[in-house]
Design an enzyme around this catalytic site. Structure first.
Site, mmCIF file in Angstrom:
data_model
loop_
_atom_site.group_PDB
_atom_site.id
_atom_site.type_symbol
_atom_site.label_atom_id
_atom_site.label_comp_id
_atom_site.label_asym_id
_atom_site.label_seq_id
_atom_site.Cartn_x
_atom_site.Cartn_y
_atom_site.Cartn_z
ATOM 1 C CD GLU A 170 -3.089 -0.797 2.264
ATOM 2 O OE1 GLU A 170 -4.237 -1.261 2.116
ATOM 3 O OE2 GLU A 170 -2.698 -0.266 3.329
ATOM 4 C CD GLU A 266 -5.102 -4.905 3.309
ATOM 5 O OE1 GLU A 266 -3.918 -5.206 3.055
ATOM 6 O OE2 GLU A 266 -5.429 -4.006 4.105
#
Length: 346
Positions: A170, A266
């Site tokens: 991320e 995710e």
């Protein structure tokens, strides 16, 4: 005598059919071991397919940080995901900062390779996740071990069809991070390209996934300036309680419309904090969208952390034992919901 011989032949034939039936329909939702994954254009969209060219949509679970919640990495748990939950992928979230690989490389490497081995033994695809979180720029010095890490894993499991490489979880603006714009994406791209080149030059044709800016919410930015590799997809992360206004779906649509593949490595049924929920209606809307576009997904998280996004209630033993199945009493509402979605149940 002739009649007896005919009866024996018929019995033998029935036995063979029964054996073939058992072989063909036992086991998890992939009737054979995972095959090489690639990205091909199907009906105008870049889509994940197997060696036969059939569309593949992966659905599975992500561990939480392996420095904290490594107990899930065991054979019985992975067998439960494959056979009881009907998952076909597991993600190994190896944090680099936050007391992860940067501080304990040998321990983290052992946990990752153990997870890979358990996944292969249970015919699961396995995402090897270099978990960029804090700091948010994958070019930060704390992540300088990335090249050596992926070189070592790829040499231990050369071109193994089960393995998927996720190069940056991320990317984000936190901690000297990357901006939420095209320049932020280009910073991520400059980090990923040398690793991809190394993997390809050493003969590894595996699917590669690259994170995108703003906590992997911007595959549309990657589509503006994609990496020159035919088997690279880009991440979209969402949490149903926080990302339900349609804007992230629009980012995915833009990316798909501009010719790149999207992979949700995710997502959670909670808010982005991991708390509150589960938001079932919003999760249904998201999963319907992913199914419509054949986008693979991995749920956060296969842990017993005390938060709504965890699949197991606190203090649940993460090795389900020889029966290789947890009871519903072990699962949170989120865990029950996600398991039912993998099994095709309401």
């Amino acid at each position: 005598m002739m009649m007896r011989r005919k009866i024996l032949v018929i019995i033998s034939f029935i036995s063979v059919i029964a054996i073939l039936f058992f072989i063909g329909f036992s086991g998890n939702n992939s009737s054979s071991a995972p095959s090489k994954l690639s990205i091909e254009e199907v009906n105008g969209q870049m889509t994940l397919v197997n060696e036969k060219g059939d569309i593949v949509q992966l659905k599975g679970m992500s561990t939480h940080g392996l420095q904290w919640y490594s107990a899930i990495v065991n054979h019985n748990a992975f067998a439960a995901f494959a056979n009881d939950w009907n998952a076909n992928v597991i993600r190994l979230a190896m944090y680099i900062g936050e007391a992860g690989y940067a501080q304990r490389p040998e321990q983290m490497m052992e946990r990752v390779t153990s997870g890979i081995d358990h996944a292969i033994a249970n015919d699961l695809y396995v995402i090897v996740d270099w978990h960029v979180h804090h700091p948010g720029d994958p070019n930060h010095e704390i992540y300088e071990g990335a090249m050596d890490f992926f070189k070592e894993i790829s040499s231990m499991y050369p071109n193994h069809p089960n393995i998927i490489y996720e190069l940056a979880n991320e990317p984000n603006e936190g901690g000297d991070g990357v901006t939420n714009d095209i320049e932020g994406w280009r910073a991520v791209k400059s980090y990923a390209e040398p690793i991809i080149e190394m993997l390809r030059e050493s003969g590894n044709e595996n699917l590669i996934i690259v994170g995108t800016p703003n906590w992997s919410q911007r595959p549309d930015l990657a589509a503006e300036d994609p990496i020159d590799d035919d088997n690279t997809a880009y991440t979209l992360h969402f949490y149903s309680g926080s990302h339900n206004d349609g804007s992230l779906m629009d980012n995915a649509r833009i990316a798909l419309d501009n010719g790149v593949a999207v992979f949700v490595t995710e997502w959670g049924t909670s808010e982005a904090s991991g708390n509150n929920g589960p938001y079932i209606e919003e999760s249904d809307e998201w999963l319907d969208f992913l199914d419509e576009h054949h986008i693979s997904w991995v749920n956060w998280s296969a842990s017993n952390k005390q938060e709504a996004s965890a699949a197991f209630i606190p203090y649940t033993i993460l090795d389900p034992g020889e029966n290789q199945a947890w009871s519903e009493d072990d699962l949170t509402d989120s865990g029950i919901y996600v398991r039912s979605k993998m099994r095709g149940e309401n």
